[in-house]
Design an enzyme around this catalytic site. Structure first.
Site, PDB file in Angstrom:
ATOM      1  N   LYS A  10      87.987  49.507   9.855  1.00 20.25           N
ATOM      2  CA  LYS A  10      87.633  48.549  10.900  1.00 20.25           C
ATOM      3  C   LYS A  10      87.594  49.268  12.241  1.00 20.25           C
ATOM      4  O   LYS A  10      88.514  50.030  12.567  1.00 20.25           O
ATOM      5  CB  LYS A  10      88.668  47.416  10.958  1.00 20.25           C
ATOM      6  CG  LYS A  10      88.155  46.139  11.620  1.00 20.25           C
ATOM      7  CD  LYS A  10      87.210  45.381  10.702  1.00 20.25           C
ATOM      8  CE  LYS A  10      87.009  43.937  11.161  1.00 20.25           C
ATOM      9  NZ  LYS A  10      86.131  43.195  10.249  1.00 20.25           N
ATOM     10  N   THR A  55      88.175  44.721   5.208  1.00 19.08           N
ATOM     11  CA  THR A  55      88.269  45.256   6.569  1.00 19.08           C
ATOM     12  C   THR A  55      88.906  44.233   7.514  1.00 19.08           C
ATOM     13  O   THR A  55      89.559  44.605   8.489  1.00 19.08           O
ATOM     14  CB  THR A  55      86.894  45.677   7.105  1.00 19.08           C
ATOM     15  OG1 THR A  55      86.047  44.540   7.219  1.00 19.08           O
ATOM     16  CG2 THR A  55      86.245  46.709   6.194  1.00 19.08           C
ATOM     17  N   ASP A  56      88.732  42.949   7.225  1.00 17.56           N
ATOM     18  CA  ASP A  56      89.395  41.926   8.038  1.00 17.56           C
ATOM     19  C   ASP A  56      90.909  42.028   7.906  1.00 17.56           C
ATOM     20  O   ASP A  56      91.640  41.820   8.886  1.00 17.56           O
ATOM     21  CB  ASP A  56      88.922  40.538   7.614  1.00 17.56           C
ATOM     22  CG  ASP A  56      89.437  39.448   8.536  1.00 17.56           C
ATOM     23  OD1 ASP A  56      89.009  39.426   9.707  1.00 17.56           O
ATOM     24  OD2 ASP A  56      90.281  38.647   8.096  1.00 17.56           O
ATOM     25  N   ARG A 174      80.240  75.377  46.281  1.00 17.22           N
ATOM     26  CA  ARG A 174      79.544  74.238  45.701  1.00 17.22           C
ATOM     27  C   ARG A 174      80.537  73.143  45.347  1.00 17.22           C
ATOM     28  O   ARG A 174      81.742  73.381  45.226  1.00 17.22           O
ATOM     29  CB  ARG A 174      78.776  74.647  44.449  1.00 17.22           C
ATOM     30  CG  ARG A 174      79.669  75.103  43.306  1.00 17.22           C
ATOM     31  CD  ARG A 174      78.891  75.367  42.032  1.00 17.22           C
ATOM     32  NE  ARG A 174      79.787  75.753  40.938  1.00 17.22           N
ATOM     33  CZ  ARG A 174      79.404  75.890  39.672  1.00 17.22           C
ATOM     34  NH1 ARG A 174      78.149  75.670  39.330  1.00 17.22           N
ATOM     35  NH2 ARG A 174      80.279  76.234  38.736  1.00 17.22           N
ATOM     36  N   GLN A 217      84.018  77.494  33.234  1.00 17.76           N
ATOM     37  CA  GLN A 217      84.691  78.188  32.144  1.00 17.76           C
ATOM     38  C   GLN A 217      86.003  78.828  32.624  1.00 17.76           C
ATOM     39  O   GLN A 217      87.036  78.737  31.947  1.00 17.76           O
ATOM     40  CB  GLN A 217      83.775  79.268  31.555  1.00 17.76           C
ATOM     41  CG  GLN A 217      82.566  78.733  30.801  1.00 17.76           C
ATOM     42  CD  GLN A 217      81.337  78.559  31.667  1.00 17.76           C
ATOM     43  OE1 GLN A 217      81.444  78.253  32.862  1.00 17.76           O
ATOM     44  NE2 GLN A 217      80.166  78.740  31.071  1.00 17.76           N
ATOM     45  N   HIS A 245      76.435  66.941  38.483  1.00 16.08           N
ATOM     46  CA  HIS A 245      75.747  67.792  39.456  1.00 16.08           C
ATOM     47  C   HIS A 245      75.511  67.062  40.775  1.00 16.08           C
ATOM     48  O   HIS A 245      75.219  65.861  40.797  1.00 16.08           O
ATOM     49  CB  HIS A 245      74.410  68.261  38.892  1.00 16.08           C
ATOM     50  CG  HIS A 245      74.541  69.203  37.741  1.00 16.08           C
ATOM     51  ND1 HIS A 245      75.114  70.444  37.853  1.00 16.08           N
ATOM     52  CD2 HIS A 245      74.166  69.080  36.448  1.00 16.08           C
ATOM     53  CE1 HIS A 245      75.082  71.056  36.688  1.00 16.08           C
ATOM     54  NE2 HIS A 245      74.525  70.242  35.802  1.00 16.08           N
TER      55      HIS A 245
END
Length: 280
Positions: A10, A55-56, A174, A217, A245
């Protein structure tokens, strides 16, 4: 034809827990995906549902465990939930849980934290991943998804490969911004998962904010080193950082220079920088 692999469960099970401690209350809003594997092949191959849990029902167990464990942090709650599935259904061999938390930050007035009022914290969603197989030790990772941060200077991109396809100019000044997805694997239980998670994020942000970045990096690797040094109970940390950016706008048509002051925000296409740092 053979059924090679199967699992089911689920997704997007949303639950809000309130833990009351006198006048003070704590809230925890989780969005959980619970997937199980086990003796369910005949449901696929022979239309035989006799061993298969609905699933319920998987969803209902999330709510029951939430009611029984209002005070557990997300990491502890997910481990208890995984164990509940294995203890309840012998046909389940393993459980994989993923949790995203919506953060609510406690309000304060006149310097005093309010006992039961909160504001939505929109920056990042804490995550938990638990994998638990019958008869094996569970694996646990915590992290954060979509955690945005930036600095307006002290970042550059220079001395990279240049050829006839290169158009981006070098810069030593920057904006550096990202919306990070990170996770860290636990090798031992800390005294407090929330406190340890906070130390990890603090260590990441301190390195990012207070040191010059020669590249994303470069920053990520040193951030990972700092997180491992800050919390001994994690064995490794993985970070994925898409660039947000900010492109300098050409104002020459208006008789103005830009002076690196005015930018166009854009997030696509974006650089995607990823790494995992572990202990030697």
């Amino acid at each position: 034809m053979p059924l090679i692999k199967n699992r089911y469960g689920k997704g997007r099970v949303r639950v809000m827990r309130i833990h009351r401690d006198g006048e003070r209350q704590e809230v925890s809003q989780l969005n959980i995906k619970a997937m199980v594997e086990g003796d369910f092949a005949r449901t696929y191959t022979d239309a035989d549902n006799s061993m298969t849990v609905s699933t319920d029902t998987i969803k209902n167990i999330v709510n029951v465990v939430a009611r029984e464990n209002t005070g557990l942090c997300a990491e502890e709650f997910c481990q208890v939930l995984a164990r509940k599935y294995l203890d309840t259904y012998p046909q389940i061999s393993s459980v994989a849980l993923t949790s995203h938390e919506t953060r609510w930050t406690r309000l304060s007035f006149d310097g005093k934290p309010h006992p039961h009022s909160f504001v939505l914290d929109g920056n990042g969603r804490p995550t938990v991943e638990v994998a638990m197989a019958r008869g094996e030790a569970p694996t646990l990772a915590s992290g954060v998804d979509g955690f945005a941060f930036m600095k307006s200077t002290q970042s550059g991109w220079e001395s990279y490969v240049k050829d006839r396809y290169t158009t981006i100019p070098e810069t030593a000044d920057r904006i550096c911004a990202t919306s990070m997805v990170a996770s860290w694997a636990w090798s031992a239980k800390p005294a407090s998962y929330p406190a340890a998670n906070a130390r990890i994020l603090d260590s990441l942000l301190k390195v990012f904010s207070t040191t010059y970045s020669k590249s994303v990096q470069d920053s990520l690797y040193r951030m990972g080193e700092a997180a491992l040094a800050a919390v001994s109970e994690i064995s490794e940390i993985s970070m994925a950082c898409p660039n947000m950016h900010f492109i300098p706008i050409n104002l020459a048509a208006f008789g103005l220079d830009n002076n690196n002051d005015v930018f166009l925000p854009t997030d696509e296409p974006h650089g995607q920088i990823e790494c995992t740092v572990g202990r030697g």
